[in-house]
Design a protein around this motif. Structure first.
Motif, PDB file in Angstrom:
ATOM      1  N   ILE A  12       0.874  -1.185   0.000  1.00 48.31           N
ATOM      2  CA  ILE A  12       0.000   0.000   0.000  1.00 48.31           C
ATOM      3  C   ILE A  12       0.906   1.228   0.000  1.00 48.31           C
ATOM      4  O   ILE A  12       1.618   1.490   0.972  1.00 48.31           O
ATOM      5  CB  ILE A  12      -0.936  -0.012   1.231  1.00 48.31           C
ATOM      6  N   ASP A  40      -1.656   2.497  -5.243  1.00 45.79           N
ATOM      7  CA  ASP A  40      -1.227   3.895  -5.049  1.00 45.79           C
ATOM      8  C   ASP A  40      -2.176   4.782  -5.865  1.00 45.79           C
ATOM      9  O   ASP A  40      -2.591   4.398  -6.956  1.00 45.79           O
ATOM     10  CB  ASP A  40       0.223   4.057  -5.552  1.00 45.79           C
ATOM     11  N   PRO A  41      -2.495   5.979  -5.341  1.00 50.82           N
ATOM     12  CA  PRO A  41      -3.464   6.825  -6.067  1.00 50.82           C
ATOM     13  C   PRO A  41      -2.908   7.488  -7.329  1.00 50.82           C
ATOM     14  O   PRO A  41      -3.684   8.095  -8.072  1.00 50.82           O
ATOM     15  CB  PRO A  41      -3.849   7.893  -5.030  1.00 50.82           C
ATOM     16  N   HIS A  42      -1.625   7.391  -7.596  1.00 54.06           N
ATOM     17  CA  HIS A  42      -1.042   8.110  -8.738  1.00 54.06           C
ATOM     18  C   HIS A  42      -0.755   7.162  -9.897  1.00 54.06           C
ATOM     19  O   HIS A  42      -0.516   5.982  -9.693  1.00 54.06           O
ATOM     20  CB  HIS A  42       0.252   8.803  -8.314  1.00 54.06           C
ATOM     21  N   THR A  56      11.373  21.874  -5.414  1.00 55.20           N
ATOM     22  CA  THR A  56      12.481  22.512  -4.688  1.00 55.20           C
ATOM     23  C   THR A  56      13.560  23.032  -5.635  1.00 55.20           C
ATOM     24  O   THR A  56      14.382  23.835  -5.230  1.00 55.20           O
ATOM     25  CB  THR A  56      13.182  21.520  -3.730  1.00 55.20           C
ATOM     26  N   SER A  63      21.532  12.459  -0.022  1.00 59.26           N
ATOM     27  CA  SER A  63      22.062  11.151   0.388  1.00 59.26           C
ATOM     28  C   SER A  63      23.067  10.636  -0.648  1.00 59.26           C
ATOM     29  O   SER A  63      23.044  11.056  -1.804  1.00 59.26           O
ATOM     30  CB  SER A  63      20.903  10.164   0.546  1.00 59.26           C
ATOM     31  N   ALA A 125      -6.079   2.878  -0.245  1.00 62.50           N
ATOM     32  CA  ALA A 125      -6.590   1.994   0.810  1.00 62.50           C
ATOM     33  C   ALA A 125      -7.302   2.822   1.875  1.00 62.50           C
ATOM     34  O   ALA A 125      -6.863   3.935   2.190  1.00 62.50           O
ATOM     35  CB  ALA A 125      -5.434   1.231   1.441  1.00 62.50           C
ATOM     36  N   GLU A 157       1.566  13.440   2.759  1.00 59.14           N
ATOM     37  CA  GLU A 157       0.215  14.004   2.690  1.00 59.14           C
ATOM     38  C   GLU A 157      -0.127  14.803   3.943  1.00 59.14           C
ATOM     39  O   GLU A 157      -1.246  15.273   4.091  1.00 59.14           O
ATOM     40  CB  GLU A 157      -0.791  12.881   2.421  1.00 59.14           C
ATOM     41  N   PHE A 324       6.720  18.746   7.297  1.00 60.13           N
ATOM     42  CA  PHE A 324       5.549  17.892   7.521  1.00 60.13           C
ATOM     43  C   PHE A 324       5.183  17.841   9.001  1.00 60.13           C
ATOM     44  O   PHE A 324       6.044  17.994   9.863  1.00 60.13           O
ATOM     45  CB  PHE A 324       5.854  16.471   7.050  1.00 60.13           C
ATOM     46  N   ILE A 381      15.636   7.148   1.890  1.00 58.81           N
ATOM     47  CA  ILE A 381      15.826   6.071   0.907  1.00 58.81           C
ATOM     48  C   ILE A 381      16.544   4.899   1.578  1.00 58.81           C
ATOM     49  O   ILE A 381      16.211   3.733   1.363  1.00 58.81           O
ATOM     50  CB  ILE A 381      16.635   6.584  -0.306  1.00 58.81           C
ATOM     51  N   ALA A 382      17.503   5.224   2.436  1.00 60.55           N
ATOM     52  CA  ALA A 382      18.221   4.167   3.173  1.00 60.55           C
ATOM     53  C   ALA A 382      17.244   3.328   4.000  1.00 60.55           C
ATOM     54  O   ALA A 382      17.427   2.124   4.173  1.00 60.55           O
ATOM     55  CB  ALA A 382      19.271   4.791   4.080  1.00 60.55           C
TER      56      ALA A 382
HETATM   57  C1  LIG Z   1      12.136  17.374  -1.395  1.00 63.46           C
HETATM   58  C2  LIG Z   1      12.609  16.130  -0.732  1.00 63.46           C
HETATM   59  C3  LIG Z   1      13.912  15.682  -0.925  1.00 63.46           C
HETATM   60  C4  LIG Z   1      14.364  14.528  -0.299  1.00 63.46           C
HETATM   61  N1  LIG Z   1      15.641  14.115  -0.524  1.00 63.46           N
HETATM   62  C5  LIG Z   1      16.079  12.962   0.029  1.00 63.46           C
HETATM   63  C6  LIG Z   1      17.398  12.492  -0.249  1.00 63.46           C
HETATM   64  O1  LIG Z   1      18.179  13.120  -0.949  1.00 63.46           O
HETATM   65  N2  LIG Z   1      17.765  11.309   0.315  1.00 63.46           N
HETATM   66  C7  LIG Z   1      16.939  10.567   1.114  1.00 63.46           C
HETATM   67  O2  LIG Z   1      17.320   9.506   1.568  1.00 63.46           O
HETATM   68  N3  LIG Z   1      15.700  11.020   1.409  1.00 63.46           N
HETATM   69  C8  LIG Z   1      15.248  12.187   0.885  1.00 63.46           C
HETATM   70  N4  LIG Z   1      13.969  12.619   1.173  1.00 63.46           N
HETATM   71  C9  LIG Z   1      13.145  11.868   2.171  1.00 63.46           C
HETATM   72  C10 LIG Z   1      12.441  10.601   1.617  1.00 63.46           C
HETATM   73  O3  LIG Z   1      13.329   9.756   0.952  1.00 63.46           O
HETATM   74  C11 LIG Z   1      11.316  10.951   0.670  1.00 63.46           C
HETATM   75  O4  LIG Z   1      10.365  11.713   1.349  1.00 63.46           O
HETATM   76  C12 LIG Z   1      10.622   9.706   0.042  1.00 63.46           C
HETATM   77  O5  LIG Z   1       9.769  10.179  -0.964  1.00 63.46           O
HETATM   78  C13 LIG Z   1       9.811   8.896   1.035  1.00 63.46           C
HETATM   79  O6  LIG Z   1       9.248   7.826   0.333  1.00 63.46           O
HETATM   80  P1  LIG Z   1       7.898   7.099   0.777  1.00 63.46           P
HETATM   81  O7  LIG Z   1       7.646   6.034  -0.214  1.00 63.46           O
HETATM   82  O8  LIG Z   1       7.975   6.737   2.216  1.00 63.46           O
HETATM   83  O9  LIG Z   1       6.781   8.231   0.739  1.00 63.46           O
HETATM   84  P2  LIG Z   1       6.100   8.986  -0.502  1.00 63.46           P
HETATM   85  O10 LIG Z   1       7.113   9.351  -1.518  1.00 63.46           O
HETATM   86  O11 LIG Z   1       5.272  10.062   0.116  1.00 63.46           O
HETATM   87  O12 LIG Z   1       5.143   7.879  -1.131  1.00 63.46           O
HETATM   88  C14 LIG Z   1       4.028   7.351  -0.452  1.00 63.46           C
HETATM   89  C15 LIG Z   1       2.960   7.011  -1.465  1.00 63.46           C
HETATM   90  O13 LIG Z   1       1.877   6.386  -0.770  1.00 63.46           O
HETATM   91  C16 LIG Z   1       0.670   6.925  -1.276  1.00 63.46           C
HETATM   92  N5  LIG Z   1      -0.392   6.745  -0.284  1.00 63.46           N
HETATM   93  C17 LIG Z   1      -0.623   7.473   0.842  1.00 63.46           C
HETATM   94  N6  LIG Z   1      -1.722   6.996   1.483  1.00 63.46           N
HETATM   95  C18 LIG Z   1      -2.166   5.932   0.746  1.00 63.46           C
HETATM   96  C19 LIG Z   1      -3.269   5.022   0.893  1.00 63.46           C
HETATM   97  N7  LIG Z   1      -4.117   5.097   1.921  1.00 63.46           N
HETATM   98  N8  LIG Z   1      -3.435   4.055  -0.071  1.00 63.46           N
HETATM   99  C20 LIG Z   1      -2.566   3.953  -1.121  1.00 63.46           C
HETATM  100  N9  LIG Z   1      -1.512   4.791  -1.295  1.00 63.46           N
HETATM  101  C21 LIG Z   1      -1.315   5.777  -0.376  1.00 63.46           C
HETATM  102  C22 LIG Z   1       1.007   8.387  -1.532  1.00 63.46           C
HETATM  103  O14 LIG Z   1       0.062   9.003  -2.374  1.00 63.46           O
HETATM  104  C23 LIG Z   1       2.398   8.235  -2.171  1.00 63.46           C
HETATM  105  O15 LIG Z   1       2.305   8.028  -3.553  1.00 63.46           O
HETATM  106  C24 LIG Z   1      13.498  13.778   0.559  1.00 63.46           C
HETATM  107  C25 LIG Z   1      12.195  14.237   0.762  1.00 63.46           C
HETATM  108  C26 LIG Z   1      11.752  15.397   0.125  1.00 63.46           C
HETATM  109  C27 LIG Z   1      10.346  15.850   0.370  1.00 63.46           C
END
Ligand SMILES: Cc1cc2nc3c(=O)[nH]c(=O)nc-3n(C[C@H](O)[C@H](O)[C@H](O)COP(=O)(O)OP(=O)(O)OC[C@H]3O[C@@H](n4cnc5c(N)ncnc54)[C@H](O)[C@@H]3O)c2cc1C
Length: 396
Positions: A12, A40-42, A56, A63, A125, A157, A324, A381-382
């Motif tokens: 999810i 995923d919604p996208h 940005t 990283s 979800a 979000e 956030f 990402i790590a």
């Molecule tokens: C501008 C920016 C730069 C960053 N740079 C780095 C970097 O250089 N190195 C590093 O390690 N980290 C970095 N980060 C931190 C981190 O790696 C990112 O935020 C990363 O996108 C997190 O991934 P994620 O999959 O947890 O979340 P997201 O990228 O937010 O993905 C989550 C997904 O789940 C979906 N979702 C949410 N609720 C539901 C639901 N109920 N049902 C289905 N889908 C749902 C969302 O719509 C989204 O598509 C950065 C963050 C930001 C904002």
């Protein structure tokens, strides 16, 4: 959504975490692709990452090169070499941090060669219950049954909006959060005087980009000075140096305190701070220290910000780079699931998981949901790569 049969794995959330984990399951652990779905919604994998990083104007990741969505740690470096580093300007020291263009090109290659587009199903979800051995996930597109689930919904979000900015937006003034779904930085082209509120890495990158263009007034409003840190938490959190003593702590309140202390919020690496300060020195942007207390719309529709220390600032648009909210899972869409499945949460509202990141048998979590077990790097990402290692172990 097409009718989905009974699955082995449902992930999810298809951001950085969900996408990497789907790649590991299908191409690292050889789970048949028709047994895995990413909900995923996208339309696109990692839509939110692409959207946020583009807003940005960042040129390089914070990283190092070994943190990416592929399977092998050195894969991105090998990919860059094979491509003659023609994608963007390659890597930036220290720690070989990849350019965003190179990182994206590699992601694209992983999506295509790994068949990751085919795993995606569009939907959101809203509840999870149990039917015998299966999880039954209610989504806005129908119900899906799976033997194992991973919740990787990120925190993108839950953007932080101060009260005064919420009111300003409600009154119809051009006010956005830099990570709003509907915001794109090109929307600022219509405004001559722009205030960016917040001085972490994202606010600094956007402000520097606008100031370098030199075609408008750029103001940065912040509660603190520029704070320099290479990473958003110490790299010791990626290995045994910090992990071992963290895991020995049984008290989850203490773990939460350690996480909050270890995270360098509102900071930026020196290569982001330097050009920002240069733009200030050249009077291409102004830094206003002390934060904003309130805001009103003036007679000519201009925005008047009342800054702390009695200063007034007049602009045409406001962009929040305030990060956030701490997303408490027990106050999110997961709340009813927590009740229904009797899932345990710590006092801070976050999951109490086992060493394999299971919140309940076969119910795995990733990202911030896993941080009481993985520590402050869980959402990076790590963290996705650490989660994959724990899930691999769980499967034996
Ligand atoms: C501008 C920016 C730069 C960053 N740079 C780095 C970097 O250089 N190195 C590093 O390690 N980290 C970095 N980060 C931190 C981190 O790696 C990112 O935020 C990363 O996108 C997190 O991934 P994620 O999959 O947890 O979340 P997201 O990228 O937010 O993905 C989550 C997904 O789940 C979906 N979702 C949410 N609720 C539901 C639901 N109920 N049902 C289905 N889908 C749902 C969302 O719509 C989204 O598509 C950065 C963050 C930001 C904002």
């Amino acid at each position: 959504m097409n009718q989905i049969g009974e699955l082995e794995w449902l992930i999810i959330g298809g951001g950085v975490h969900g996408t990497h984990l789907s790649h590991v399951l299908v191409n690292g652990l050889d789970i048949p692709p028709d047994r895995v779905v990413v909900l995923d919604p996208h339309d696109e994998p990692m839509w939110r990452w692409n959207h946020c990083t583009s807003n940005t104007s960042m040129s390089h990741l914070r990283s190092p090169a070994v943190h990416h969505i592929g399977l092998e740690p050195m894969e991105l470096l090998h990919y860059a070499r094979a491509e003659g580093e023609s994608k963007g300007s390659g890597f930036r020291p220290p720690y070989d941090r990849p350019s965003l263009a190179l990182f994206h090109a590699h992601c694209q290659q992983v999506f295509e060669s790994g068949g990751l587009y085919e795993l995606r199903s569009r939907g959101r979800a809203c509840h999870i219950c149990k039917e015998g051995d299966l999880f039954c996930v209610d989504s806005d597109q129908g119900a899906i049954k799976a033997r194992r689930i991973i919740v990787a919904t990120g925190m993108g979000e839950r953007r932080r909006w101060p009260e005064w900015a919420l009111k300003l937006r409600a009154d119809g003034a051009p006010t956005w959060h830099i990570f709003d779904d509907e915001f794109h930085r090109s929307m600022l082209d219509d405004f001559h005087r722009v205030a960016i509120v917040g001085l972490g890495i994202s606010g600094a990158q956007l402000a520097t980009h606008l100031a370098q263009r030199g075609d408008r007034e750029v103001h940065v409003v912040a509660r603190h000075d520029v704070r320099v840190e290479q990473f958003d938490s110490d790299p010791c959190w990626l290995g045994p140096k910090c992990q071992v003593s963290f895991r020995r702590r049984r008290c989850l309140k203490k773990r939460r305190e350690i996480i909050d202390e270890a995270r360098h919020g509102g900071t930026m690496p020196i290569d982001v701070a330097r050009p920002l300060l240069q733009m200030e020195q050249w009077s291409r942007l102004q830094l206003h220290k002390g934060g904003c207390e309130s805001a009103v719309i003036g007679e000519s529709e201009e925005i008047q910000l009342a800054l702390k220390q009695g200063q007034q600032l007049t602009v045409d648009a406001v962009v929040l780079a305030t990060g956030f909210e701490k997303p408490r899972p027990d106050q999110s869409w997961l709340a009813s699931t927590i009740d229904e499945l009797g899932l345990k949460c710590a006092r801070c509202g976050f999951p109490i998981v086992d060493e394999h990141l299971q919140w309940a048998p076969n119910f795995f979590v990733s990202g911030s949901l896993a941080e009481l077990e993985l520590g402050p790097a869980a959402r990076n990402i790590a963290g996705a790569r650490m989660t994959a290692r724990r899930i691999r172990k769980a499967l034996g």
